[in-house]
Design a protein around this motif. Structure first.
Motif, PDB file in Angstrom:
ATOM      1  N   ARG A  41     -27.407  -8.192  29.883  1.00  0.00           N
ATOM      2  CA  ARG A  41     -28.599  -8.825  30.450  1.00  0.00           C
ATOM      3  C   ARG A  41     -29.067  -7.978  31.621  1.00  0.00           C
ATOM      4  O   ARG A  41     -28.240  -7.397  32.324  1.00  0.00           O
ATOM      5  CB  ARG A  41     -28.262 -10.226  30.933  1.00  0.00           C
ATOM      6  N   PRO A  42     -30.375  -7.941  31.854  1.00  0.00           N
ATOM      7  CA  PRO A  42     -30.868  -7.176  33.005  1.00  0.00           C
ATOM      8  C   PRO A  42     -30.242  -7.679  34.306  1.00  0.00           C
ATOM      9  O   PRO A  42     -30.057  -8.882  34.493  1.00  0.00           O
ATOM     10  CB  PRO A  42     -32.381  -7.436  33.001  1.00  0.00           C
ATOM     11  N   ASP A  43     -29.893  -6.748  35.170  1.00  0.00           N
ATOM     12  CA  ASP A  43     -29.331  -7.091  36.478  1.00  0.00           C
ATOM     13  C   ASP A  43     -30.489  -7.513  37.377  1.00  0.00           C
ATOM     14  O   ASP A  43     -31.400  -6.723  37.619  1.00  0.00           O
ATOM     15  CB  ASP A  43     -28.615  -5.872  37.065  1.00  0.00           C
ATOM     16  N   PRO A  44     -30.459  -8.748  37.878  1.00  0.00           N
ATOM     17  CA  PRO A  44     -31.572  -9.191  38.716  1.00  0.00           C
ATOM     18  C   PRO A  44     -31.707  -8.379  40.004  1.00  0.00           C
ATOM     19  O   PRO A  44     -32.798  -8.254  40.550  1.00  0.00           O
ATOM     20  CB  PRO A  44     -31.250 -10.653  39.023  1.00  0.00           C
ATOM     21  N   ALA A  45     -30.623  -7.790  40.470  1.00  0.00           N
ATOM     22  CA  ALA A  45     -30.650  -7.015  41.712  1.00  0.00           C
ATOM     23  C   ALA A  45     -31.078  -5.564  41.480  1.00  0.00           C
ATOM     24  O   ALA A  45     -31.465  -4.881  42.416  1.00  0.00           O
ATOM     25  CB  ALA A  45     -29.274  -7.046  42.379  1.00  0.00           C
ATOM     26  N   ASP A  46     -30.974  -5.077  40.228  1.00  0.00           N
ATOM     27  CA  ASP A  46     -31.289  -3.682  39.927  1.00  0.00           C
ATOM     28  C   ASP A  46     -31.840  -3.620  38.505  1.00  0.00           C
ATOM     29  O   ASP A  46     -31.071  -3.663  37.541  1.00  0.00           O
ATOM     30  CB  ASP A  46     -30.043  -2.810  40.074  1.00  0.00           C
ATOM     31  N   GLY A  47     -33.137  -3.512  38.369  1.00  0.00           N
ATOM     32  CA  GLY A  47     -33.778  -3.527  37.064  1.00  0.00           C
ATOM     33  C   GLY A  47     -33.354  -2.408  36.139  1.00  0.00           C
ATOM     34  O   GLY A  47     -33.529  -2.492  34.933  1.00  0.00           O
ATOM     35  N   ARG A  48     -32.786  -1.347  36.679  1.00  0.00           N
ATOM     36  CA  ARG A  48     -32.344  -0.224  35.841  1.00  0.00           C
ATOM     37  C   ARG A  48     -30.965  -0.459  35.248  1.00  0.00           C
ATOM     38  O   ARG A  48     -30.524   0.266  34.375  1.00  0.00           O
ATOM     39  CB  ARG A  48     -32.305   1.071  36.669  1.00  0.00           C
ATOM     40  N   SER A  49     -30.276  -1.457  35.731  1.00  0.00           N
ATOM     41  CA  SER A  49     -28.890  -1.708  35.333  1.00  0.00           C
ATOM     42  C   SER A  49     -28.798  -3.006  34.533  1.00  0.00           C
ATOM     43  O   SER A  49     -29.686  -3.852  34.597  1.00  0.00           O
ATOM     44  CB  SER A  49     -28.026  -1.794  36.590  1.00  0.00           C
ATOM     45  N   SER A  50     -27.715  -3.131  33.795  1.00  0.00           N
ATOM     46  CA  SER A  50     -27.448  -4.351  33.024  1.00  0.00           C
ATOM     47  C   SER A  50     -26.148  -4.969  33.488  1.00  0.00           C
ATOM     48  O   SER A  50     -25.213  -4.263  33.888  1.00  0.00           O
ATOM     49  CB  SER A  50     -27.309  -4.030  31.532  1.00  0.00           C
ATOM     50  N   ARG A  51     -26.101  -6.276  33.403  1.00  0.00           N
ATOM     51  CA  ARG A  51     -24.861  -7.020  33.623  1.00  0.00           C
ATOM     52  C   ARG A  51     -24.278  -7.302  32.248  1.00  0.00           C
ATOM     53  O   ARG A  51     -24.998  -7.700  31.321  1.00  0.00           O
ATOM     54  CB  ARG A  51     -25.118  -8.337  34.358  1.00  0.00           C
ATOM     55  N   ILE A  52     -22.986  -7.109  32.128  1.00  0.00           N
ATOM     56  CA  ILE A  52     -22.308  -7.272  30.845  1.00  0.00           C
ATOM     57  C   ILE A  52     -21.408  -8.495  30.936  1.00  0.00           C
ATOM     58  O   ILE A  52     -20.686  -8.676  31.925  1.00  0.00           O
ATOM     59  CB  ILE A  52     -21.497  -6.007  30.500  1.00  0.00           C
ATOM     60  N   THR A  53     -21.476  -9.334  29.916  1.00  0.00           N
ATOM     61  CA  THR A  53     -20.637 -10.532  29.869  1.00  0.00           C
ATOM     62  C   THR A  53     -19.998 -10.643  28.493  1.00  0.00           C
ATOM     63  O   THR A  53     -20.477 -10.063  27.512  1.00  0.00           O
ATOM     64  CB  THR A  53     -21.461 -11.812  30.146  1.00  0.00           C
ATOM     65  N   LEU A  54     -18.916 -11.393  28.441  1.00  0.00           N
ATOM     66  CA  LEU A  54     -18.275 -11.689  27.160  1.00  0.00           C
ATOM     67  C   LEU A  54     -19.100 -12.706  26.398  1.00  0.00           C
ATOM     68  O   LEU A  54     -19.713 -13.595  26.992  1.00  0.00           O
ATOM     69  CB  LEU A  54     -16.878 -12.281  27.380  1.00  0.00           C
ATOM     70  N   THR A  55     -19.094 -12.597  25.086  1.00  0.00           N
ATOM     71  CA  THR A  55     -19.709 -13.634  24.259  1.00  0.00           C
ATOM     72  C   THR A  55     -18.723 -14.784  24.123  1.00  0.00           C
ATOM     73  O   THR A  55     -17.518 -14.633  24.402  1.00  0.00           O
ATOM     74  CB  THR A  55     -20.048 -13.099  22.858  1.00  0.00           C
ATOM     75  N   ALA A  56     -19.218 -15.913  23.683  1.00  0.00           N
ATOM     76  CA  ALA A  56     -18.349 -17.068  23.440  1.00  0.00           C
ATOM     77  C   ALA A  56     -17.281 -16.709  22.403  1.00  0.00           C
ATOM     78  O   ALA A  56     -16.113 -17.122  22.527  1.00  0.00           O
ATOM     79  CB  ALA A  56     -19.176 -18.267  22.981  1.00  0.00           C
ATOM     80  N   GLN A  57     -17.660 -15.924  21.403  1.00  0.00           N
ATOM     81  CA  GLN A  57     -16.717 -15.493  20.369  1.00  0.00           C
ATOM     82  C   GLN A  57     -15.554 -14.706  20.979  1.00  0.00           C
ATOM     83  O   GLN A  57     -14.390 -14.965  20.674  1.00  0.00           O
ATOM     84  CB  GLN A  57     -17.440 -14.633  19.330  1.00  0.00           C
ATOM     85  N   ALA A  58     -15.867 -13.747  21.845  1.00  0.00           N
ATOM     86  CA  ALA A  58     -14.824 -12.929  22.468  1.00  0.00           C
ATOM     87  C   ALA A  58     -13.944 -13.786  23.374  1.00  0.00           C
ATOM     88  O   ALA A  58     -12.717 -13.634  23.368  1.00  0.00           O
ATOM     89  CB  ALA A  58     -15.446 -11.785  23.252  1.00  0.00           C
TER      90      ALA A  58
END
Length: 158
Positions: free
Chosen positions: A82-99
């Motif tokens: 997902r786009p990082d709200p603090a830095d538009g050039r970066s993404s935040r990565i999260t686990l999916t519910a499956q993982a």
């Protein structure tokens, strides 16, 4: 002391690492994970990292291989970006519910495999082995860091 090169700690640790990797891959594959995924999955689960740069640093791998692994993990439904709200050039990565759902089973499978291959070792021996390997890895990081920071000079030639 003149050791046979095939009896050196480096060679034996390499053989052990390859054996652990084969065992772990066989146990993780049915769950949709690979051995290389584990540092990423654990870091994301525990909140220790959430960007590609942080994950690469945490897993001790370079950015390009991390980018490739994250692309495969995203394709396989293990992570979301997902786009990082603090830095538009970066993404935040999260686990999916499956993982998140499958990670406990993966950890259980790995711990079971470790227990099986350490059969016959006492708790003290396992603790000592972990301590020695941790120190060895720190030494390898230190020596490799010194080697990469040492630039050849004109005096090194010939």
């Amino acid at each position: 002391m003149d050791l046979d090169v095939l009896s050196t700690p480096g060679h034996l640790i390499s053989l052990a690492a390859r054996g652990f990797t084969r065992l772990s891959e066989a146990r993780l594959k049915p769950l949709g994970f690979g051995v290389g995924h584990l540092p990423v999955l654990v870091a994301l689960r525990d909140g220790q990292a959430s960007t590609q740069r942080d994950l690469a640093r945490f897993a001790k791998i370079e950015q390009p291989p991390m980018a490739q692994m994250l692309a495969r993990m995203e394709r396989d439904g293990l992570i979301e970006r997902r786009p990082d709200p603090a830095d538009g050039r970066s993404s935040r990565i999260t686990l999916t519910a499956q993982a998140e759902k499958q990670l406990p089973d993966a950890i259980t499978a790995l711990l079971k495999g470790n227990g099986e291959v350490l059969q016959g070792f006492s708790d003290d021996e396992v603790a000592q082995l972990v301590d020695m390997l941790t120190r060895l890895i720190a030494n390898l990081d230190r020596v490799a860091g010194a080697d990469t920071s040492a630039k050849p000079s004109i005096n090194d030639v010939g």
